[in-house]
Enzyme design. Structure first.
Site, PDB file in Angstrom:
ATOM      1  N   HIS A 182      40.480  30.340 -11.776  1.00  0.00           N
ATOM      2  CA  HIS A 182      41.784  29.698 -11.708  1.00  0.00           C
ATOM      3  C   HIS A 182      42.545  30.045 -12.973  1.00  0.00           C
ATOM      4  O   HIS A 182      42.031  29.852 -14.066  1.00  0.00           O
ATOM      5  CB  HIS A 182      41.621  28.180 -11.601  1.00  0.00           C
ATOM      6  CG  HIS A 182      41.088  27.745 -10.285  1.00  0.00           C
ATOM      7  ND1 HIS A 182      41.845  27.752  -9.149  1.00  0.00           N
ATOM      8  CD2 HIS A 182      39.862  27.316  -9.916  1.00  0.00           C
ATOM      9  CE1 HIS A 182      41.117  27.332  -8.126  1.00  0.00           C
ATOM     10  NE2 HIS A 182      39.905  27.057  -8.565  1.00  0.00           N
TER      11      HIS A 182
ATOM     12  N   CYS B 274      45.503  33.070  -9.770  1.00  0.00           N
ATOM     13  CA  CYS B 274      46.925  32.815  -9.684  1.00  0.00           C
ATOM     14  C   CYS B 274      47.616  33.464 -10.879  1.00  0.00           C
ATOM     15  O   CYS B 274      47.071  33.460 -11.983  1.00  0.00           O
ATOM     16  CB  CYS B 274      47.210  31.317  -9.696  1.00  0.00           C
ATOM     17  SG  CYS B 274      46.539  30.504  -8.255  1.00  0.00           S
TER      18      CYS B 274
END
Lengths: 581, 382
Positions: B141, B183
């Site tokens: 992440h 991301c």
């Protein structure tokens, strides 16, 4: 002549190094099956020192030489042995460890510092070999037990130090089994090791992998022995589900359910499972996913075990009346002896055992000599207590046990609260000897070792209180709210003769954990306050304060004044006109 | 003789631009069960590079959490990257080099720059040289210019860029292919400044990377889109080590419609720019070569390194002499290390009998103090 020489040499080699393997299968109550794998090989001390490795794994041998380790015991364990159902432990508990990873070794060293350095070398090297975080066994997790362990091998050198470390949180998975199997001479390609499959081993209700290395001297001739053990208790129903199919049990159709119709509440929509009183049927291929791929050609016949003297490679512990079908394309050996049936594996062909579902008495199980349980008591974030309960089921014999606790430094026991209560109450003090080394913050953990006596048919309850330390912000692991694992206590039965051990379960210690977003809150709040304060002070500092009349009029003000003047003049003119009229 | 020399020299010239070993650093940075897909991503890559020939000893695999033997996993010892469950990524033969709490930012940087302790086993080190091609794959992440490790700490794009720069200075790589699936992934390679790096990421700034699909029996998403389509290409197009597919082919296979984000590429650090980078073979990074370079013919080189060695020896000698000098200075004023005789690192036996003795001593001391106080007050009163 040359051929003779070669023959003589191979004979010599064979005498110096041997490899044996054995598998014991024992059906346990409640559809469980104990599979106990044992692999032993040895190498003469001389060839080991000259780095001539035959069956002894080179990778491990060189680590031992580099770290000056004379005897090594390494355990990877998972789950809990349910002694009340499954009876006495395999190997009398001597081939299992606490949940996670446990390591103890006798290291040759002149001083404590040297021993620590070599221990650190050893744990780091083993971490690389076994894909486990053994390098986390640092000074805070290392103790030097006094009474709990005795060397299994023969050691002439007096300057040996015993070091012991545990990692209760360590996960045991396929990456640990892979190097374990690679140490074997047949590497899982043939022999009983071909049954070792991570998918089955890590699906077991309880499993323990062990590596033991010890020098054994007989008549002045020393050999270095390595013993690898895998014990697992498989749930037959779960293991028999084919892997390709979905392992998640789906409810059976109603017509396939076998219900106990004698129950008063038996109806269309309620069913009590029928106890058929049978021993379940299974085969190796069903349980392990594959049959044994023939014998390991490197193994020599089993020797030296009193249970299996002159026995064979695969043994199954079932009632003598029970039918065991053997599937093998080539001839194999079979020996029947009481509740034990042993087989010699055929060469180069698959070997499978099949048992059918039968109504037959289950095999008698040995009862464990001691029951032990340990739990955390108390509540709150500051204090807690530990309570260990030992039960001596024997009606005649007094038990003497050594109880070893290795506590993390952030769990600080109060030794003055250490109490031992006997029930039924007896006059004697159950604590015979106490060895204690207090913890030192961030440097070492607590080491508590007790010699206890438990009279026959009594229960001993040992309890003490502890304080929970508050860790520094950076000392918390990524998952602090899960709790901190406390290593299993080691219990050794001092019964003379063979060593007998059992381990309690590991404990999960909840420590006070801060809100980890707090520093960010503080940073944000402080920044806001500083920005506000700085902003207003800066504003005050740079602003020039002047009286209203000192301000020179801006063009806009002037323009406005001009407009106002004109409008005023025009108005006044109009008013004057009106008055005149 | 002359012919052989010429042959050797041409051989050397031919291989000078090539790499002689392949390494892979595969990092998952997410802990906890719901991040199953990150582990599946990284294991898919692990399986692919192993299939294409990189041995376990040259793969550094970092797994921060255990998914295969997790109690929540209905398939023990197994990790799947597809709901059809055709392929078990965990398999029977896996070597994880860094796992659990060992997967930290410092450990990752230390691995890249090889600043490790002396006891560090070889399997946990990146033993590359200036002829090693490295595939660095990361997943987890992340956000704008950072990637979270275990939801506990972050590595920033600057840290990563500096680590690669240090690797280049230390001659620890020939070429690097950096892939990242997270991301805002493209921000992670934006700060690189060392040469010979090709970088690609799954999504642009302010853009999320999405998971591909979930397996209802596993209970969570099993793979991310970007990795899924990378694997799709590698599994279907790069079938054997002799494959001549280029990185350009791989990058062109990315379909933004399917990936649901905009994969980015960075070629400017690579000598020759976009064309040279795109014409590199996929096998240059995902496969293994075993090129051997012969240096015996270079007699001039031998004298050079001999001189180098001698100079090094002189430096070491000088340093040693300096050290000895300081050591002598120290000897003049020796600092005695307090050494308690008999203090050994052992648990001490707790004697219960001794308690009475110490209580008597304590009591006597108290009585003594009381006596002194009484005497003093008596003198004062006089």
């Amino acid at each position: 002549m040359f051929l003779l020489l070669i023959l003589a040499l191979t004979a010599l080699c064979a005498a110096a190094s041997e490899y044996h393997e054995r598998l014991l299968l024992r059906p346990l109550p409640q559809n469980a099956l104990l599979a106990s794998f044992n692999f032993r090989s040895n190498s003469s001390q001389q060839s080991f020192d000259q780095q001539n490795f035959r069956y002894f794994p080179r990778s491990l041998g060189q680590i031992l030489q580099h770290a000056h380790t004379k005897e090594l015991h390494l355990r990877f364990s998972l789950g809990r042995w349910d002694a009340e159902v499954w009876g006495a432990r395999p190997w009398h508990g001597a081939r299992e460890g606490g949940n996670g990873v446990e390591l103890w070794a006798w290291v040759e060293a002149e001083s404590d510092d040297e021993a620590n350095a070599r221990w650190s070398t050893l744990t780091n090297a083993l971490s690389g070999l076994f894909c486990a975080s053994l390098n986390f066994i640092d000074s805070t997790r290392t103790i030097r037990p006094v009474m709990s362990f005795e060397p299994e091998g023969t050691h002439a050198n007096a300057s040996l130090q015993l070091l012991h470390g545990t990692l209760p949180h360590e996960v045991v998975c396929t990456e640990n089994l892979t190097p374990f199997v690679k140490l074997l001479p047949c590497k899982g390609k043939a022999g009983i090791s071909s049954l070792l499959d991570g998918h089955k081993l890590f699906d077991a209700s309880w499993q323990a992998m062990a590596i033991d290395i010890r020098p054994v001297c007989e008549n002045g001739e020393c050999v270095l022995e390595i013993e690898q053990t895998v014990d697992m208790v498989l749930d037959l129903d779960r293991s028999k589900r084919p892997r390709a199919d979905n392992p998640i049990p789906r409810p059976l159709p109603t017509e396939d359910l076998e219900c106990d119709t004698s129950k008063p509440y038996h109806a269309e929509d309620s069913c009590y499972p029928l106890d058929k009183g049978t021993e379940p049927g299974w085969s190796l291929e069903q349980v392990f996913g594959r049959a044994i791929k023939g014998s390991c050609p490197l193994s020599t016949e089993w020797w030296g075990d009193e249970m299996m003297a002159g026995g064979k490679t695969v043994c199954i512990n079932v009632d003598p009346e029970r039918t065991v079908d053997v599937r093998s394309a080539k001839p194999y050996g079979e020996v029947k002896e009481g509740h034990m049936r042993c087989y010699q594996l055929p060469d180069g062909t698959d070997f499978d055992l099949e048992l059918h579902e039968e109504v037959i008495p289950p095999i008698p199980l040995d009862q464990p000599p001691l029951h032990a349980a340990r739990a955390i008591t108390g509540y709150g974030q500051e204090r807690g207590g530990v309570e260990s309960v030992f039960t001596n089921p024997s009606l005649t014999e007094t038990l003497e046990i050594v109880y070893l606790e290795s506590l993390p430094w952030y769990m600080k026991p109060y030794i003055h609260t250490l109490k031992a209560r006997l029930s039924p109450a007896a006059a004697l003090d159950p604590i015979k000897e106490t060895y204690y080394r207090p913890a030192s913050d961030r440097h070492r953990g607590t080491h508590l070792e007790l010699l206890l006596t438990i009279p026959p048919a009594s229960t001993l309850t040992l309890s003490y209180d502890f304080e929970k330390a508050i860790l520094r912000y950076t000392e918390y692991p990524p998952d602090p709210n899960r709790g901190f694992d406390v290593a299993a206590a080691v219990v050794r039965l001092v019964s003379g003769g063979r060593p007998e051990y059992l381990r309690t379960t590991t404990l999960l210690l909840p420590l006070p954990t801060p809100d980890f977003s707090m520093p960010y809150n503080v940073i944000i709040l402080t920044s806001t306050v500083m920005a506000l304060g700085f902003g207003s002070i800066f504003n005050l500092l740079v602003r020039r304060l002047v009286a209203a009349d000192e301000v020179p009029p801006t063009p806009l003000v002037l323009a406005l004044a001009r407009v106002r003047g004109r409008v005023g003049a025009a108005l006044r003119g109009l008013l004057r006109k009106g008055k005149k009229e | 003789m002359l012919l052989r020399l010429v042959l050797l020299l041409t051989a050397v010239a031919a291989v000078a631009a090539e790499h002689t070993s392949n390494w892979a650093v595969l990092v998952s940075t997410s802990r906890f069960w719901f991040n199953y897909r990150h582990m599946a991503n990284v294991l898919s890559l692990y399986r692919t590079v192993k299939r294409l020939g990189i041995p376990d000893s040259q793969i550094i695999l970092m797994l921060p959490d255990d998914m295969a033997c997790n109690a929540r996993n209905a398939f023990p010892g197994t990790v799947y990257n597809n709901a059809d469950r055709a392929l078990d990524l965990y398999g029977d033969n896996i070597e994880v080099d860094y796992r659990g709490y060992e997967v930290t930012v410092p450990n990752f940087i230390r691995l890249l720059t090889d600043r490790v302790g002396e006891d560090m086993p070889r399997s946990k080190r990146l033993l590359t040289d200036d002829r090693s091609n490295i595939l660095v794959y990361m997943t987890g992440h992340g956000g704008n210019e950072f990637l979270k490790f275990q939801d506990h700490e972050e590595i920033s794009a600057f840290d990563l860029a500096d680590a690669f720069a240090q690797m280049w200075e230390k001659k620890r790589y020939h070429e690097i292919l950096f892939m990242i699936d997270t991301c805002q992934a493209n921000t992670m390679y934006s700060k690189f400044y060392s040469p010979n790096i090709i970088a690609t990421g799954s999504s642009e700034i302010d853009e999320s990377s999405y998971s591909h699909h979930a397996d209802n029996d596993v209970g969570v998403a099993v793979i991310d889109r970007y990795t899924y389509y990378n694997l799709d290409f590698l599994e279907s197009q790069v079938r054997e080590p002799s494959s001549k597919k280029t990185l350009g082919d791989l990058f062109d296979s990315y379909d933004e419609e399917k990936i649901h984000s905009h994969p980015g590429f960075r070629y400017d650090l690579f000598p020759g720019g976009q064309d040279a980078a795109r014409s590199r073979l996929v096998m240059d990074f995902f496969g293994n070569v075993q090129n051997v370079e012969l240096e015996a013919a270079q007699a001039w080189n031998e004298t050079a390194w001999r001189e180098d060695l001698e100079q090094l020896e002189r430096m070491i000698e000088a340093a040693r002499r300096r050290h000895n000098d300081t050591a002598e200075v120290l000897v003049e004023r020796p600092i005695e290390k307090p050494r308690v005789v008999g203090e050994r690192e052992r648990a001490a036996k707790v004697g219960v009998q001794g308690a009475w003795g110490s209580q008597i001593v304590g009591g006597a001391a108290l009585v003594g103090c009381l006596g002194v106080w009484l005497a003093a007050s008596w003198f004062e009163g006089k």
